[in-house]
Write an enzyme that holds these catalytic residues in place. Structure first.
Site, PDB file in Angstrom:
ATOM      1  N   CYS A   1      10.022  -4.316  -3.673  1.00  0.00           N
ATOM      2  CA  CYS A   1       9.227  -4.941  -2.612  1.00  0.00           C
ATOM      3  C   CYS A   1       7.821  -4.359  -2.528  1.00  0.00           C
ATOM      4  CB  CYS A   1       9.943  -4.778  -1.271  1.00  0.00           C
ATOM      5  SG  CYS A   1       9.057  -5.481   0.125  1.00  0.00           S
TER       6      CYS A   1
ATOM      7  N   ARG B   1      -0.121  -9.918  -1.267  1.00  0.00           N
ATOM      8  CA  ARG B   1      -0.083  -9.721   0.186  1.00  0.00           C
ATOM      9  C   ARG B   1      -0.231 -11.061   0.880  1.00  0.00           C
ATOM     10  NH1 ARG B   1       1.256  -8.487   4.656  1.00  0.00           N
ATOM     11  NH2 ARG B   1       0.551  -6.719   5.904  1.00  0.00           N
TER      12      ARG B   1
ATOM     13  N   CYS C   1       4.648  -7.608   1.015  1.00  0.00           N
ATOM     14  CA  CYS C   1       3.732  -8.731   1.245  1.00  0.00           C
ATOM     15  C   CYS C   1       4.124  -9.559   2.461  1.00  0.00           C
ATOM     16  CB  CYS C   1       3.648  -9.616  -0.001  1.00  0.00           C
ATOM     17  SG  CYS C   1       5.108 -10.639  -0.306  1.00  0.00           S
TER      18      CYS C   1
ATOM     19  N   SER D   1      -6.871  -6.695  -0.987  1.00  0.00           N
ATOM     20  CA  SER D   1      -7.721  -7.801  -0.578  1.00  0.00           C
ATOM     21  C   SER D   1      -8.601  -8.150  -1.764  1.00  0.00           C
ATOM     22  CB  SER D   1      -8.598  -7.406   0.615  1.00  0.00           C
ATOM     23  OG  SER D   1      -9.417  -8.477   1.034  1.00  0.00           O
TER      24      SER D   1
ATOM     25  N   THR E   1     -11.945  -9.023   6.878  1.00  0.00           N
ATOM     26  CA  THR E   1     -12.153  -7.587   7.081  1.00  0.00           C
ATOM     27  C   THR E   1     -13.216  -7.326   8.133  1.00  0.00           C
ATOM     28  OG1 THR E   1     -11.516  -7.156   4.783  1.00  0.00           O
ATOM     29  CG2 THR E   1     -12.693  -5.412   5.934  1.00  0.00           C
TER      30      THR E   1
ATOM     31  N   CYS F   1       8.906 -15.073  -3.661  1.00  0.00           N
ATOM     32  CA  CYS F   1       8.696 -13.622  -3.692  1.00  0.00           C
ATOM     33  C   CYS F   1       7.886 -13.244  -4.930  1.00  0.00           C
ATOM     34  CB  CYS F   1      10.030 -12.887  -3.700  1.00  0.00           C
ATOM     35  SG  CYS F   1       9.842 -11.097  -3.924  1.00  0.00           S
TER      36      CYS F   1
ATOM     37  N   CYS G   1       8.554 -13.316   2.325  1.00  0.00           N
ATOM     38  CA  CYS G   1       9.939 -13.751   2.552  1.00  0.00           C
ATOM     39  C   CYS G   1      10.212 -13.963   4.033  1.00  0.00           C
ATOM     40  CB  CYS G   1      10.922 -12.744   1.956  1.00  0.00           C
ATOM     41  SG  CYS G   1      10.731 -11.053   2.590  1.00  0.00           S
TER      42      CYS G   1
END
Length: 637
Positions: free
Chosen positions: A606, A384, A609, A135, A420, A581, A612
């Site tokens: 990968c 992310r 995140c 984050s 958050t 991606c 895709c």
């Protein structure tokens, strides 16, 4: 080609599959001849199931995961022990992020206070708590302070109070400063710049000290149900499966975790939450969720340029006004001249040639950004997806046996760029509602799994709902002719003056996967080459994420139909998965023989995140969990 011949060849193919034959297994000469005759293709290609069969071409086999290729029809799995052991708990929590940990901690705080014995188990797919957390992050501490009023005495890693707040609009060469007036969502007075992964790790320690059973490295792969249809719990994923889908000698079944209530706190676009949406029709009365992708780097910079506590946000260049997005640059106070910078692109963008990663790299060369980075060193990278739908896109939150909290249903305050604090509060409210039911002397339930409807009622009465309601129209206001700038004007009028009390609620455009235009209707984007000092290539970036997966396992990026990436995505949209991606997972590579291309999935890259799964225009990609412990190894991202 006649239908009889097609059927005959398909039967021969099915025979090969039913015997578990792959080109990596030894087979008899006659079987090999029959398979080669049926397939008419080269080594390493396998046919697909009947629904994917084409009389004119055979598609390279890509997906071998059991969620697409059932094991009960695979001879290689005959005789394999599929029994799972089970553990019983009062509450099982999936995901050790801010929301899941807040729920676990609050449950144990209440149990300790009222001298009740409640077993709480928490499973997390990352090898270490916080290793998959990414984050910005500029934290509104209100939710955290409810959980830990004495956080300073306990030594929580909130080291950088915001001391300076800046916002600007970028053109290609200039930065236009915009004043941040008191009361605007972007005002960060009283907030803290944090490395959220470190904060989550600290919260994990607090949870364990209270008696929460925390299991990192265990990925929840399946939702379990009672006979009455209520949620029974979850099962962790099986381990010891070869890349081609066959069992290894080390194969082990996952563990079942049963609970009276299961809390799903998977984060944005959780793969189990997707199943629950369909099972219980949880999205029947809300709009489709809309998302952004956030890319982030950590840099060590020249100490002379370091301004601890400074928060800097921008919109504008390099994105056009119809592409939602912006940047952040935060100066941390962690004992060294460290900054966190990142770029967010709304996944409702239309041009299939757009690459969020390369937009991020290009942004760093802006005259107002590059001087800060010159002479510095990049030390971390990650990405992310994040929820941007707001109030309109929140699904039904409870169902028999379980509930959704945090970024899984999506409580992010988009103009504030914060989720958050709301995620933590949702976990606290869920824990309090569950505790009341578990300890009620008059507990009555129509289903075996408890249906905690009180949680959703309490959330709608809380400051979370009020906060999201006041900003509900800001993100969809960016869909007008003025784009992002129209949204800024709307914010100034209807939020700053009227505090979101306008008597209407705007709608989003629809699912992000439906927004791409065909490539023929769009202009290709020419990105500058990275210079290796300010901007970088994709693979060297992924290397800084610490990402690692067991190579010999089925790809967890599964395809419902292996032919679609080439036949539809590449032919219509010029293969957007190779651009959206942020980790280089998807590549279209030339066929080894003949003309054309095939999709290659580099699943080991990968970073989890979920972009895709969200943006694929064919909705053909289904992200599932890999073996537990796989994925990025973020250090305080």
């Amino acid at each position: 080609m006649s239908a009889v011949l097609i059927l005959s060849e398909y039967e021969q193919v099915s025979k090969c599959i039913s015997k578990g034959i792959t080109w990596n297994h030894a087979i008899s000469g006659q079987e090999a001849y029959q398979c080669f005759h049926a397939l008419k293709i080269k080594k390493d290609y396998l046919p697909l199931c009947a629904t994917r069969w084409s009389s004119t071409s055979v598609v390279p086999r890509i997906t071998t995961h059991y969620t697409v290729c059932p094991r009960d029809k695979d001879k290689r799995w005959e005789g394999v022990n599929m029994e799972r052991f089970a553990e019983e708990a009062d509450v099982v929590i999936v995901g050790a992020g801010p929301a899941g940990l807040s729920a676990a901690i609050r449950l144990k705080q209440l149990a300790t206070k009222q001298e009740k014995d409640i077993r709480v188990c928490l499973v997390e797919k990352a090898a270490q708590i916080g290793a998959h957390t990414l984050s910005g992050a500029c934290l509104d501490p209100c939710g955290f302070e409810e959980l830990f009023p004495d956080w300073k005495e306990k030594g929580a890693p909130l080291n950088t109070p915001v001391t300076e707040d800046r916002f600007g609009i970028l053109t290609e060469k200039y930065r236009i400063p915009v004043p941040i007036l008191p009361g605007l969502p972007m005002n960060n007075h009283g907030n803290y710049i944090v490395r959220l992964g470190h904060l989550v790790s600290w919260m994990g320690e607090q949870a364990e000290s209270l008696g929460v059973e925390v299991y990192p490295g265990y990925a929840a792969a399946e939702v379990l149900f009672h006979e009455d249809g209520s949620v029974k719990g979850v099962a962790t994923n099986d381990v010891g499966i070869q890349k081609d889908g066959a069992p290894k000698t080390t194969f082990e079944r996952g563990l079942e975790l049963h609970a009276k209530v299961t809390i799903f706190a998977e984060g944005c676009h959780g793969h189990l939450a997707k199943q629950l949406y369909k099972k219980f029709d949880l999205r029947a009365n809300c709009e489709p969720q809309t998302y952004g992708i956030g890319l982030k780097e950590l840099w060590l910079i020249d100490e002379k340029k370091w301004k601890p506590g400074r928060v800097d946000h921008t919109v504008g260049w390099p994105l056009d006004r119809h592409t939602y997005g912006g940047s952040f640059l935060y100066h941390l106070n962690e004992g060294e001249p460290l900054i966190a910078l990142g770029f967010v692109v709304g996944l409702d963008y239309q041009n299939p040639y757009l690459s969020p990663f390369r937009e991020f790299q290009r942004w760093k060369h802006h005259p107002s950004i590059q001087p800060t980075l010159e002479g510095g060193k990049r030390i971390a990278y990650g990405a992310r997806a994040l929820n941007e739908g707001g109030l309109q896109s929140i699904p039904k939150l409870t169902f028999p046996g379980g509930l959704l909290i945090g970024c899984s249903p999506g409580f992010m305050n988009v103009p504030k760029i914060k989720g958050t604090h709301t995620a933590m509060k949702s976990g606290i409210l869920a824990a309090e509602s569950i505790f009341n039911q578990l300890t009620s002397e008059n507990l009555q339930s129509k289903t075996t799994g408890l249906h905690v409807t009180e949680y959703e009622d309490n959330l709608k009465k809380s400051w979370v709902w009020k906060e999201l309601y006041t900003v509900r129209n800001i993100r969809p206001s960016c869909h007008g002719i003025l784009g992002v700038y129209g949204g800024m004007i709307y914010t100034g009028i209807f939020y700053w003056i009227f505090r979101g009390m306008e008597p209407w609620t705007l709608k989003h455009k629809g699912s992000d996967s439906d927004q791409l235009k065909p490539a023929k209707d769009c202009t290709p984007i020419e990105y500058p080459k990275p210079d290796g000092q300010i901007s970088f290539d994709l693979l060297s970036s992924v290397a800084l994420s610490g990402t690692n997966h067991e190579h010999d396992q089925p790809a967890h990026l599964t395809l419902k139909d292996d032919s679609i990436p080439v036949n539809r995505n590449l032919s219509i949209y010029d293969g957007p998965e190779q651009r959206f991606c942020p980790a280089g997972v998807y590549e279209f590579v030339p066929l080894e023989q003949g003309d054309g291309f095939r999709l290659q999935i580099n699943a080991q890259n990968c970073v989890h995140c979920k972009t895709c799964d969200i943006k694929d225009p064919s909705q053909n990609i289904n992200w599932v969990v890999p073996e537990g412990g796989g994925g990025p190894a973020y250090n305080g991202m």
